[in-house]
Motif scaffolding. Structure first.
Motif, PDB file in Angstrom:
ATOM      1  N   LEU A   1      -6.771  -2.559  -5.411  1.00 16.64           N
ATOM      2  CA  LEU A   1      -7.908  -3.357  -4.928  1.00 16.64           C
ATOM      3  C   LEU A   1      -7.516  -4.826  -4.809  1.00 16.64           C
ATOM      4  CD1 LEU A   1     -10.847  -1.756  -6.962  1.00 16.64           C
ATOM      5  CD2 LEU A   1     -10.594  -1.765  -4.478  1.00 16.64           C
ATOM      6  N   ALA A   2      -6.748  -5.300  -5.781  1.00 17.04           N
ATOM      7  CA  ALA A   2      -6.334  -6.707  -5.744  1.00 17.04           C
ATOM      8  C   ALA A   2      -5.434  -6.954  -4.533  1.00 17.04           C
ATOM      9  CB  ALA A   2      -5.611  -7.059  -7.041  1.00 17.04           C
ATOM     10  N   ARG A   3      -4.483  -6.043  -4.343  1.00 17.23           N
ATOM     11  CA  ARG A   3      -3.564  -6.206  -3.199  1.00 17.23           C
ATOM     12  C   ARG A   3      -4.332  -6.222  -1.881  1.00 17.23           C
ATOM     13  NH1 ARG A   3      -0.069  -2.802  -5.935  1.00 17.23           N
ATOM     14  NH2 ARG A   3      -0.924  -0.995  -4.861  1.00 17.23           N
ATOM     15  N   ALA A   4      -5.374  -5.380  -1.811  1.00 12.52           N
ATOM     16  CA  ALA A   4      -6.141  -5.280  -0.558  1.00 12.52           C
ATOM     17  C   ALA A   4      -7.235  -6.350  -0.478  1.00 12.52           C
ATOM     18  CB  ALA A   4      -6.748  -3.879  -0.443  1.00 12.52           C
TER      19      ALA A   4
ATOM     20  N   ASP B   1      -7.099   5.819   1.186  1.00 16.92           N
ATOM     21  CA  ASP B   1      -5.660   5.683   1.400  1.00 16.92           C
ATOM     22  C   ASP B   1      -5.447   4.205   1.751  1.00 16.92           C
ATOM     23  OD1 ASP B   1      -3.250   5.343   2.705  1.00 16.92           O
ATOM     24  OD2 ASP B   1      -3.318   7.308   3.689  1.00 16.92           O
ATOM     25  N   TRP B   2      -4.824   3.472   0.840  1.00 20.30           N
ATOM     26  CA  TRP B   2      -4.781   2.008   1.012  1.00 20.30           C
ATOM     27  C   TRP B   2      -3.894   1.561   2.154  1.00 20.30           C
ATOM     28  CZ3 TRP B   2      -8.722  -0.406  -0.823  1.00 20.30           C
ATOM     29  CH2 TRP B   2      -9.407   0.171  -1.883  1.00 20.30           C
ATOM     30  N   ARG B   3      -2.926   2.447   2.504  1.00 26.58           N
ATOM     31  CA  ARG B   3      -2.097   2.111   3.660  1.00 26.58           C
ATOM     32  C   ARG B   3      -2.967   2.209   4.929  1.00 26.58           C
ATOM     33  NH1 ARG B   3       2.939   5.279   5.559  1.00 26.58           N
ATOM     34  NH2 ARG B   3       1.401   6.882   5.203  1.00 26.58           N
TER      35      ARG B   3
ATOM     36  N   THR C   1      -4.614  -0.462   8.042  1.00 28.20           N
ATOM     37  CA  THR C   1      -4.729  -0.211   9.491  1.00 28.20           C
ATOM     38  C   THR C   1      -6.165  -0.451   9.951  1.00 28.20           C
ATOM     39  OG1 THR C   1      -3.063   1.497   9.230  1.00 28.20           O
ATOM     40  CG2 THR C   1      -4.305   1.525  11.291  1.00 28.20           C
ATOM     41  N   LEU C   2      -7.118   0.058   9.162  1.00 30.33           N
ATOM     42  CA  LEU C   2      -8.528  -0.124   9.549  1.00 30.33           C
ATOM     43  C   LEU C   2      -8.869  -1.613   9.641  1.00 30.33           C
ATOM     44  CD1 LEU C   2     -10.390   2.571   7.358  1.00 30.33           C
ATOM     45  CD2 LEU C   2      -9.272   2.845   9.567  1.00 30.33           C
ATOM     46  N   ARG C   3      -8.354  -2.369   8.699  1.00 26.93           N
ATOM     47  CA  ARG C   3      -8.635  -3.818   8.716  1.00 26.93           C
ATOM     48  C   ARG C   3      -8.062  -4.471   9.964  1.00 26.93           C
ATOM     49  NH1 ARG C   3      -8.148  -7.113   3.260  1.00 26.93           N
ATOM     50  NH2 ARG C   3      -9.585  -8.394   4.441  1.00 26.93           N
TER      51      ARG C   3
END
Ligand code: UTP
Length: 476
Positions: free
Chosen positions: A16-19, A47-49, A53-55
Motif C-alpha cells: 500500500l505504501a509503495r502504491a 494485483d499491485w502490478r 497499469t490501472l493508474r
C-alpha cells in the motif's frame, strides 16, 4: 480467524505504501473484526502490478489498444453467412447437418456469462433470476438452461455448461442452482466459476475509493474476465474431460439467444473457424450496438461509442450501412483457440468507463456524486477476435435470436416489455409454422426445455389448432 485485534500484514502495508494507497486504511482503528476481515479480503486480491497499469490508464484516459491497431477508415464489414440463405458459400442444409453431428457427438460445450451487475435494470441480485417467461414467469436462467435440456433430449448428449458468476451474483446463483436442482441440468455437467473484481479508481487522482469504512469500491472485471477465470478455475480442463472441442458463449440477458443453433455451429465447423460470431443487421446509425469489422485480414468488434458519427452514418450503394454487422455477443470458439488465448497474459485489453461511484470522503461521509467521478475497468470477450486466424460471421434475424434485457420498464428499448413482446412474437411465429393459430392479443410461450423448433410443436398440437387463452406449450 480474524478478530478486532488483527494487524494489517506487513507485506500489505508495504504494498500500500509503495502504491501510495495507505489512505484506504484510515478507518482501520474503528473497524471490528468482521470489518477488518472484509477489507483485508478485498485488498488481498488486488494485483499491485496490475493496479499500476490501472493508474496509468486512468491518467492517460484511454484503453490499451486492441491489437493490431485498427484503422477504422480503412475497415470494412466482413462477408457474413446469413441463416437459411441459399446464396451462402456453404449450403445451409450442409451446415445444419454438420451442427447436428457436433451436438450428437458431444463435442460442444457452453459458457454462460452471468456476472454482470444489471445496474441499468436495477438488479439487486443476478439478472438470471429475473422472471421473463411471458406466461410461466420462468426466469432467464430457466429459459436458457431449458435450451440445453432440449438439445440433450433431441441429440442424446448433454452440453457441459460453465456459468460465470461474480461477486455481485455468485452466492444467489449458487443458491438458485441448489434450490432448483440445477435448473433441470445434470450437476456433473455444470461448472460454476467466479470472475475477478477490479477496483474503481478516482478519476482525478487515480486512487482507490472506499464506499464503506471496510469496503473498497470494486466491480466485476467485464465479461472478458471469463478467459482468465475459466482457466484458473480448471474450467478449460473440465471441458476437455467432457470431450469438448468447441465452446459457444452467450449472455444471461438474452432469452432468445441461439448459442446451440445447428446451422450456426455447422458454419463454424465447416469453415474451420477459430472464432465464429452472430450478428444482426444494424439498420440505423444511432443503434447502440457494437459492430464487427475487418481490416487487413483481422476482425474486431468496435463499440458504438468508438465509432465516429460520420463513419457510423455512411451507407453503401445497396442502402445498407457501411458498418452494419451488429454484434450480439453469441460466439463459438474452438477449445484450442481458447486454450491458446488463456495461455497469453496480454490476450484481452482493458476498457475504461467513466462512472458515478459513491465514495467516503475524509470524514467518512458517503458522497453520491451527480456526475461521473471514477473509472471502472472491464475486459470484453469480443477482444479475442483479432487473435483469431479464421473468423466466421453469421447473420441472424434479431426476432429469432436477440431480445436483450438491459433497461427498466418504460425505457425506449431493451426493457422487460420489449423482451415479453419478442418472446411472444417468436412463439407465435413458430406456432404458425406448425399450423397453429393464436387469437389476437393472447400471450403464448414455448417451453424451452422441450421445444426447439416447429417439429416439436407438431408432435403435440395438430395443424389447425387454435389457441385463445394464454398458454405454455410443452413438447413431448
Ligand atoms: P452488460 O454490461 O450489458 O450488462 O453485460 P450488465 O453488466 O448485466 O448490466 P449493466 O451494464 O450493469 O446495466 C452483458 C453480459 O455480460 C455479462 C452480463 O451478466 C451480461 O450477460 N457480464 C457483464 C459479466 O458476466 N461480467 C461482467 O463483469 C459484466
Amino acid at each position: 480467524m480474524t478478530d478486532a485485534s488483527t494487524a494489517v500484514p506487513t507485506p500489505l502495508v508495504e504494498a500500500l505504501a509503495r502504491a501510495g494507497q495507505r489512505e484506504v486504511l484510515r478507518f482501520w482503528p474503528t473497524l471490528d473484526g468482521a470489518g477488518r476481515a472484509r477489507l483485508l479480503g478485498q485488498l488481498a486480491v488486488i494485483d499491485w502490478r496490475e493496479f499500476e497499469t490501472l493508474r496509468q490508464l486512468t491518467r492517460a484516459r484511454h484503453a490499451t489498444p486492441v491489437p493490431p491497431p485498427l484503422d477504422l477508415a480503412a475497415a470494412t464489414t466482413p462477408p457474413c453467412l446469413a441463416l437459411r440463405d441459399p446464396a451462402n458459400p456453404i449450403a445451409p442444409a450442409a451446415a445444419v447437418a454438420a451442427g447436428q453431428r457436433l451436438l450428437a457427438s458431444g463435442l460442444v460445450g457452453a459458457i454462460l456469462v452471468a456476472g454482470g451487475q444489471g445496474t441499468r435494470l436495477g438488479c439487486t441480485g443476478p439478472k438470471g433470476l429475473v422472471r421473463v417467461g411471458p406466461v410461466s414467469g420462468a426466469t432467464l436462467f430457466d429459459l436458457l438452461f431449458g435450451k440445453l435440456r432440449a438439445i440433450h433430449r433431441r441429440f442424446g448428449r448433454q452440453v457441459p455448461l460453465a456459468i460465470m458468476t461474480s461477486s455481485a451474483t455468485d452466492a444467489d446463483t449458487r443458491q438458485f442452482l441448489r434450490d432448483s436442482g440445477f435448473g433441470g441440468l445434470d450437476p456433473d455437467f455444470v461448472h460454476v466459476f467466479r470472475q475477478h473484481d477490479l477496483p474503481a479508481l478516482d478519476a482525478a487522482t487515480g486512487t482507490l475509493l472506499l464506499d464503506a469504512p471496510d469496503h473498497l469500491a470494486m466491480a466485476p472485471d467485464g465479461h472478458g474476465g471469463m478467459l482468465v477465470a475459466l482457466h484458473e478455475s480448471g474450467g478449460l480442463d473440465w471441458f476437455a474431460r467432457h470431450g469438448v472441442e468447441h465452446l459457444t458463449s452467450f449472455q444471461v440477458d438474452n432469452p432468445l439467444a441461439l448459442p446451440l443453433d445447428c446451422e450456426f455451429l455447422g458454419y463454424h465447423a465447416l469453415s474451420q473457424a477459430d472464432f465464429s460470431t452472430q450478428i444482426v443487421l444494424k439498420r440505423e446509425p444511432q443503434e447502440r450496438v457494437g459492430i464487427v469489422v475487418e481490416q487487413a485480414g483481422r476482425h474486431a468488434v468496435v463499440e458504438y461509442s468508438d465509432l465516429p458519427a460520420p463513419l457510423a452514418a455512411e451507407r453503401r450503394p445497396d442502402g445498407r450501412l457501411r458498418f452494419h454487422a451488429g454484434s450480439i455477443a453469441v460466439h463459438c470458439f474452438t477449445k484450442r483457440f481458447l486454450d491458446r488465448a488463456a495461455a497469453r497474459e496480454d490476450s484481452l485489453p482493458l476498457h475504461l468507463a467513466h462512472k458515478v461511484v459513491p465514495f467516503l470522503d475524509e470524514s467518512g461521509t458517503l458522497i453520491r456524486p451527480t456526475a461521473p467521478n471514477a473509472i471502472k475497468f472491464e475486459r470484453f470477450i469480443f477482444d479475442l477476435m483479432p487473435l483469431a486466424d479464421r473468423v466466421t460471421v453469421v447473420e441472424i434475424e434479431a426476432r429469432d435470436g436477440f431480445a436483450p434485457l438491459k433497461n427498466p420498464a418504460g425505457s425506449a428499448a431493451d426493457a422487460p416489455e420489449h423482451v415479453h413482446a419478442a418472446l411472444v412474437d417468436h412463439a407465435r411465429r413458430l406456432l404458425a409454422e406448425a399450423g397453429v393459430t393464436v387469437a389476437e392479443g393472447i400471450d403464448v410461450e414455448l417451453d424451452a426445455a422441450t421445444i426447439l423448433d416447429a417439429s416439436d410443436i407438431a408432435a403435440v398440437l395438430p395443424r389447425g389448432t387454435h389457441i385463445d387463452t394464454p398458454r405454455v406449450i410443452r413438447g413431448l
